[in-house]
Design an enzyme around this catalytic site. Structure first.
Site: not given
Length: 443
Positions: A94, A200, A253
């Protein structure tokens, strides 16, 4: 009647919240057996979480047999429900997803833009293997996935894996309900939002409080710069012009898409001061696992909410409860469109309100997309399809096209630069791109 739940990614810091959710629903969903599964690299965390989960179960006084293992296929025997919460490559992967795009002046985020695409590339093949194992070993089990990017993963599984009993969940719709409830000073249970879109990238088209529509009131209050985001997203607020033009409720988002430059500047500042979000999370994880290791701890610590995953247990456990009991209640999940949104293919995956029965989710009819958001939803859905195609083919040209068509990238030369650097950075977790990566390294 025994109920067996297998948690793949059992060493996750989120697992205590999932255990808490199961204990809270024990009267209606009396689980008899829980197996936590992880990989060798996560063995130490798995044992720490397993011991905490056992203490939580003992404190609750429930007759649940809990074990943990590294043998996934053995764990899956006789499973009724399988949850997946994995991170291929861990938080170090990540960190690369965030750091590399930021270094080139693009959004660096784990489920959006270049980082989100790379996470899908790493994750889809692994989830395909898991789904096919489930189909072989416990074909009647429901796979409940909250590994991100959840919607893309569910579409890949429904279209291309052998196992079709799969549902995706996300905490964002529930987070939006809680945020709206706070804005209106009512209980979250009083709120009903009609959701439309994808994971999202979902919008609230209508907002009801105890059956009465109050959409305009909520949109007006959001203009007051009220906070409206989970812990992992800093809210920038919404302007009067955007809310009055869209006439629908954005989700947190959407900051990445409607405030791209401002978010990028903010993320670059945060990156310089504190590192990437992944580095911050790694520190949070260290603190959490120190707490989890305390033999006196027998409950989910409040500090877990700082991870940004609040309400996951409510979503996942409510879904399993409703599937098991054939409740017919309405929940927001990721599932096949099946004609609910006229503008999208029937076999695509959407995030929408569904009636939950023992046979799975039944999407509630949405109809046509509002003109204000139709174009960007169609673009995002096309991007998702391109990402799935590339993740399964391993072809460079497919991956490049997915980068180019993503609205957070959309630059011919930089798409190539980002893709090449990220493919090389993640090559250990991208066996399907072996030949493409070899060609890049030769050049």
């Amino acid at each position: 009647m025994p109920i067996k739940v297998v948690i793949i990614g059992g060493g996750s810091s989120y697992t205590p919240e999932l255990i808490e959710g199961m204990l809270d629903r024990y009267e209606s969903f009396p689980i008899t057996n829980i197996v936590l599964v992880d990989i060798k690299e996560g063995e130490e965390k798995l044992e720490t979480v397993g011991k905490l989960a056992k203490r939580m179960i003992k404190k609750a006084g429930k007759q649940i047999h809990l074990t943990w293992t590294l043998d996934r296929r053995e764990a899956l025997k006789d499973a009724d429900f399988v949850t997946t919460q994995i991170r291929v490559g861990g938080l170090k992967a990540r960190e690369k997803d965030e750091r590399i795009p930021l270094s080139h002046g693009f959004i660096g985020q784990e489920t959006n833009g270049a980082g989100g695409i790379m996470k899908a590339f790493r994750t889809i093949p692994v989830l395909m293997d898991i789904a096919n194992d489930i189909h072989d070993i416990c074909p009647n089990a429901w796979l409940i996935n909250f590994t991100n990017p959840a919607g893309i993963i569910i579409e890949a599984l429904i279209k291309y894996s052998h196992h079709k009993r799969v549902i995706g969940v996300c905490n964002i719709p529930l987070n939006m309900r809680h945020s709206v409830a706070e804005i209106l000073a009512v209980k979250p249970s009083d709120i009903m939002i009609e959701f439309i879109g994808m994971n999202h990238f979902v919008f609230g088209s209508k907002i009801y409080v105890n059956g009465m529509e109050r959409t305009e009131e909520v949109l007006a209050k959001l203009q007051e710069k009220l906070d409206y985001s989970p812990a992992n997203i800093v809210s920038l607020g919404w302007t009067k012009e955007l809310l009055e033009s869209l006439k629908v409720l954005p989700n947190p988002y959407h900051d990445y898409y409607f405030h791209t430059r401002e978010v990028l500047n903010q993320d670059v500042r945060a990156f310089r001061e504190n590192g990437t979000r992944a580095e911050v999370v790694q520190q949070l994880e260290k603190g959490l696992f120190k707490l989890y290791s305390d033999s006196k701890l027998n409950a989910k610590p409040k500090e877990l909410e700082e991870r940004g995953g609040a309400y996951y247990s409510d979503v996942a456990c409510s879904l399993m409860d409703s599937l098991y009991n054939n409740k017919g209640d309405v929940q927001t999940v990721n599932t096949i469109n099946n004609g609910a949104i006229f503008d999208l293919p029937e076999d695509t995956v959407i995030e929408a309100n569904c009636v939950i029965t023992k046979d799975g989710p039944e999407p509630i009819l949405v109809g046509n997309l509002p003109i204000s958001i139709k174009g960007i939803i169609l673009q995002m859905k096309n991007t998702e399809e391109l990402v799935i195609q590339a993740a399964l083919s391993g072809k460079y040209e497919d991956a490049y096209l997915a980068f180019l068509m993503n609205p957070l990238i959309g630059d011919e030369k930089m798409s190539k630069t980002l893709l090449n650097e990220l493919l090389i950075a993640h090559k250990e977790q991208l066996p399907q791109f072996k030949e493409a990566i070899r060609q890049i390294e030769i050049i």
